[in-house]
Structure formats: C-alpha cells, structure tokens
Design an enzyme around this catalytic site. Structure first.
Site, PDB file in Angstrom:
ATOM      1  N   THR A  86     -16.681   1.251   3.542  1.00 21.70           N
ATOM      2  CA  THR A  86     -15.225   1.491   3.631  1.00 21.70           C
ATOM      3  C   THR A  86     -14.998   3.011   3.661  1.00 21.70           C
ATOM      4  O   THR A  86     -15.927   3.775   3.364  1.00 21.70           O
ATOM      5  CB  THR A  86     -14.487   0.940   2.381  1.00 21.70           C
ATOM      6  OG1 THR A  86     -14.891   1.712   1.250  1.00 21.70           O
ATOM      7  CG2 THR A  86     -14.756  -0.525   2.140  1.00 21.70           C
TER       8      THR A  86
ATOM      9  N   LYS B  22     -13.413  -0.643 -14.621  1.00 17.66           N
ATOM     10  CA  LYS B  22     -13.682  -1.936 -13.982  1.00 17.66           C
ATOM     11  C   LYS B  22     -14.128  -2.969 -15.029  1.00 17.66           C
ATOM     12  O   LYS B  22     -13.776  -4.154 -14.905  1.00 17.66           O
ATOM     13  CB  LYS B  22     -14.735  -1.792 -12.880  1.00 17.66           C
ATOM     14  CG  LYS B  22     -14.235  -1.055 -11.646  1.00 17.66           C
ATOM     15  CD  LYS B  22     -13.045  -1.745 -10.987  1.00 17.66           C
ATOM     16  CE  LYS B  22     -12.748  -1.239  -9.584  1.00 17.66           C
ATOM     17  NZ  LYS B  22     -11.508  -1.786  -9.011  1.00 17.66           N
TER      18      LYS B  22
ATOM     19  N   VAL C  58       0.645   1.114  -6.866  1.00 13.10           N
ATOM     20  CA  VAL C  58       0.221   0.151  -7.902  1.00 13.10           C
ATOM     21  C   VAL C  58       0.264   0.715  -9.316  1.00 13.10           C
ATOM     22  O   VAL C  58       0.183  -0.041 -10.283  1.00 13.10           O
ATOM     23  CB  VAL C  58      -1.214  -0.380  -7.628  1.00 13.10           C
ATOM     24  CG1 VAL C  58      -1.250  -1.311  -6.437  1.00 13.10           C
ATOM     25  CG2 VAL C  58      -2.231   0.745  -7.493  1.00 13.10           C
TER      26      VAL C  58
ATOM     27  N   ASP D 294       0.854  -1.209   0.000  1.00 15.99           N
ATOM     28  CA  ASP D 294       0.000   0.000   0.000  1.00 15.99           C
ATOM     29  C   ASP D 294       0.879   1.244   0.000  1.00 15.99           C
ATOM     30  O   ASP D 294       2.067   1.171   0.342  1.00 15.99           O
ATOM     31  CB  ASP D 294      -0.892  -0.042   1.263  1.00 15.99           C
ATOM     32  CG  ASP D 294      -2.173   0.766   1.123  1.00 15.99           C
ATOM     33  OD1 ASP D 294      -2.071   2.007   1.012  1.00 15.99           O
ATOM     34  OD2 ASP D 294      -3.264   0.180   1.120  1.00 15.99           O
TER      35      ASP D 294
ATOM     36  N   TYR E  39     -15.103   5.086 -14.032  1.00 15.80           N
ATOM     37  CA  TYR E  39     -14.929   3.941 -13.124  1.00 15.80           C
ATOM     38  C   TYR E  39     -15.583   2.684 -13.717  1.00 15.80           C
ATOM     39  O   TYR E  39     -14.985   1.601 -13.684  1.00 15.80           O
ATOM     40  CB  TYR E  39     -15.534   4.320 -11.777  1.00 15.80           C
ATOM     41  CG  TYR E  39     -15.420   3.288 -10.690  1.00 15.80           C
ATOM     42  CD1 TYR E  39     -14.178   2.906 -10.185  1.00 15.80           C
ATOM     43  CD2 TYR E  39     -16.562   2.706 -10.133  1.00 15.80           C
ATOM     44  CE1 TYR E  39     -14.085   1.964  -9.157  1.00 15.80           C
ATOM     45  CE2 TYR E  39     -16.480   1.775  -9.116  1.00 15.80           C
ATOM     46  CZ  TYR E  39     -15.237   1.403  -8.628  1.00 15.80           C
ATOM     47  OH  TYR E  39     -15.150   0.476  -7.613  1.00 15.80           O
TER      48      TYR E  39
END
Ligand SMILES: NC(=O)c1ccc[n+]([C@@H]2O[C@H](COP(=O)([O-])OP(=O)(O)OC[C@H]3O[C@@H](n4cnc5c(N)ncnc54)[C@H](O)[C@@H]3O)[C@@H](O)[C@H]2O)c1
Length: 253
Positions: free
Chosen positions: A191, A158, A63, A39, A154
C-alpha cells in the site's frame, strides 16, 4: 447454506480512499453492498466513488474527531437509511523505539489507531442496531501479536484496539445486541503507507530480515485483506465473533 452475498447491506469503510481500505471498498462493492468511503482524502475518495457508480459514495471523515463521526452517522442515516457493516480501517504508524519516540508522536499514533476505533464503535452502534444488528471489523496488524521495538507505539496501539474490540463484542453479547465485532491482522501489504515505511531510513535492515525469515512468502495484496473482511461482514460469518483473523501468509509463526 449460509449467505456470503452483501446485497441490501450498507457498509462504511474508514480510510477507504487508498491502500487496504480501497481494496476493502472494491471487494464489498463487488459482493453487492452499498459502500460509503469515509476518509480525509476527498478528491481520491470521490474519484473512486464516481468510478464505482451509484453503489459507492464518499463522505468526509477524520476518524480522530468525535464531531466528524457524528456528522458521518447522520449523513449515512439520511442518505442510506441504515448501516450493517462498519470497517474501522484508517490507521498506521511510524518508526520509534522507547528512546526515539516522543510523547507527541505516541499520542498521534494512539489517536489514529485507538481513538478512531473507540469513536467509530461508539458513534455507529445505535444505527447498526436499528435494523437488527450488523458486523464491525477493525483492522489491526500482526504488530498487535508480536513485539517489535522499532514499532513500539504502533504495536501498543494495535494490541490495545484488538483487546478493545473483544470488549465491544462481549458488551453486545451481554446487552443482547446482534452486532459481531472481529479484528483482521494483516502482515505486510503493498500500500502507499507500506511503500513509505519500507523506503524510510533504517527500514532496509527490517525488510532484509523479513525476507530472510520468510523466504517463501510474498508481500500481500489489498485484495487478500478485502476477501477476509467480506467474509466477516457477511451472514456466512454469523457464528464468528470476538476473533482475531491473521492474514499474513503464515509469517506470524
Ligand atoms: N499496509 C500494511 O502493510 C499493513 C499491515 C498491517 C496493518 N495495516 C493496517 O491497515 C490499515 C490501512 O493501512 P494502509 O497501509 O492501507 O494505509 P495507507 O496509509 O496506505 O491508507 C490509509 C487511508 O486512511 C486515510 N486516513 C489517514 N488518516 C485518516 C483520518 N484521520 N481519518 C480518516 N481517514 C484517514 C488515508 O487518507 C488513506 O486513504 C491501517 O489500520 C494499518 O495500520 C497495514
């Protein structure tokens, strides 16, 4: 009987310092795996590793950066000697329909959700193969399966990484490499990112619509996703490949 125990397996979880990634780390660790939290949040990632003990370690990873991935794989190889499970979880996105989204925002979303998965699969492939193969699990979204104009970038990212994951699975089959590659498609999960998005301007209507259309479904938890990932990571899922696992409480119907 097929085995869902993860003892003696080494896992890397990107974005493992928070949210769904942290839930995945805790679940895999609970099943006996050694887990590397990878991370950009080093303080939070290191604190979780310290809390969970010797079976969890932290490594700094961005990443979206190829060099960062090379460093991570070198570090995992020298400290753990092997890699069995790669969870490409880090990702996310903001609002923006065709009129609103700028090219800079679009590129950021593609980097975080698509480049990340491409780079991760490519960087980890040799180490995953070294000890007989493994399992790659890429965290997609129900936004890959349904057009939602407010999340256009997004949704596109995805959907793209989902199709890329199938190509990766097919590539390993064709080259006789024993690495499975599947995607998990969460619905809304509580989250930090979800809280940010649902509190943002313009989100009230979206949340109200969701609640109206899904009166019997709760917002999911990170453990709901951790369990699906733990199954896909295990030998019990040895015949599961190139598949999409929707974990959304039935809300994709
Ligand atoms: N929360 C949801 O409702 C939901 C629904 C569907 C899919 N997802 C997907 O699940 C995954 C996790 O989402 P979340 O809600 O837990 O997100 P989050 O923002 O709460 O946590 C993301 C984690 O990724 C890390 N991260 C961010 N950028 C990074 C980078 N460049 N390199 C390495 N790590 C980085 C963050 O530090 C954080 O620890 C994402 O791929 C997201 O698209 C989430």
């Amino acid at each position: 009987m097929l085995n869902n125990d993860l003892s003696n397996k080494v896992a890397v979880v990107t974005g493992g310092a928070d949210g769904i990634g942290e839930g995945i780390v805790r679940t895999l660790c609970g099943r006996g795996a050694h887990v590397v939290i990878a991370d950009i949040q080093d303080e939070k990632g290191s604190a979780i590793a310290a809390e969970l003990g010797v079976s969890v370690s932290f490594a700094l990873l961005d990443v979206t950066e190829p060099d960062s991935w090379s460093n991570l794989v070198t570090e995992v190889e020298s400290s753990c000697g092997r890699l069995d499970i790669l969870v490409n979880n880090a990702g996310g996105g903001g609002f923006g329909n065709l009129d609103q989204l700028t090219i800079e925002e679009w590129r950021k979303i593609m980097a975080l959700n698509m480049d990340s998965v491409f780079l991760g699969c490519k960087a980890a492939s040799t180490l995953l193969q070294a000890d007989g193969g493994g399992s790659i699990i890429n965290i997609s979204s129900t936004n890959a399966n349904r057009a939602w104009p407010m999340f256009s970038g997004y949704c596109a990212a995805k959907a793209g990484m989902t199709m890329f994951s199938k190509c990766v699975a097919q590539h390993f089959l064709e080259t006789n490499v024993k690495i499975r590659c599947n995607t998990v498609h969460p619905g809304p999960i509580e989250t930090p990112n979800f809280k940010r998005l649902s509190a943002a301007e313009g989100a009230e209507q979206l949340m109200a619509d969701w609640e109206k259309n899904n009166p019997f479904t709760e917002i999911g938890t990170v453990e709901d996703i951790g369990e699906v990932v733990a199954f896909l990571a295990s030998d019990a899922a040895r015949y599961v490949n190139a598949s999409e696992f929707v974990a959304a409480g039935g809300t994709l119907l």
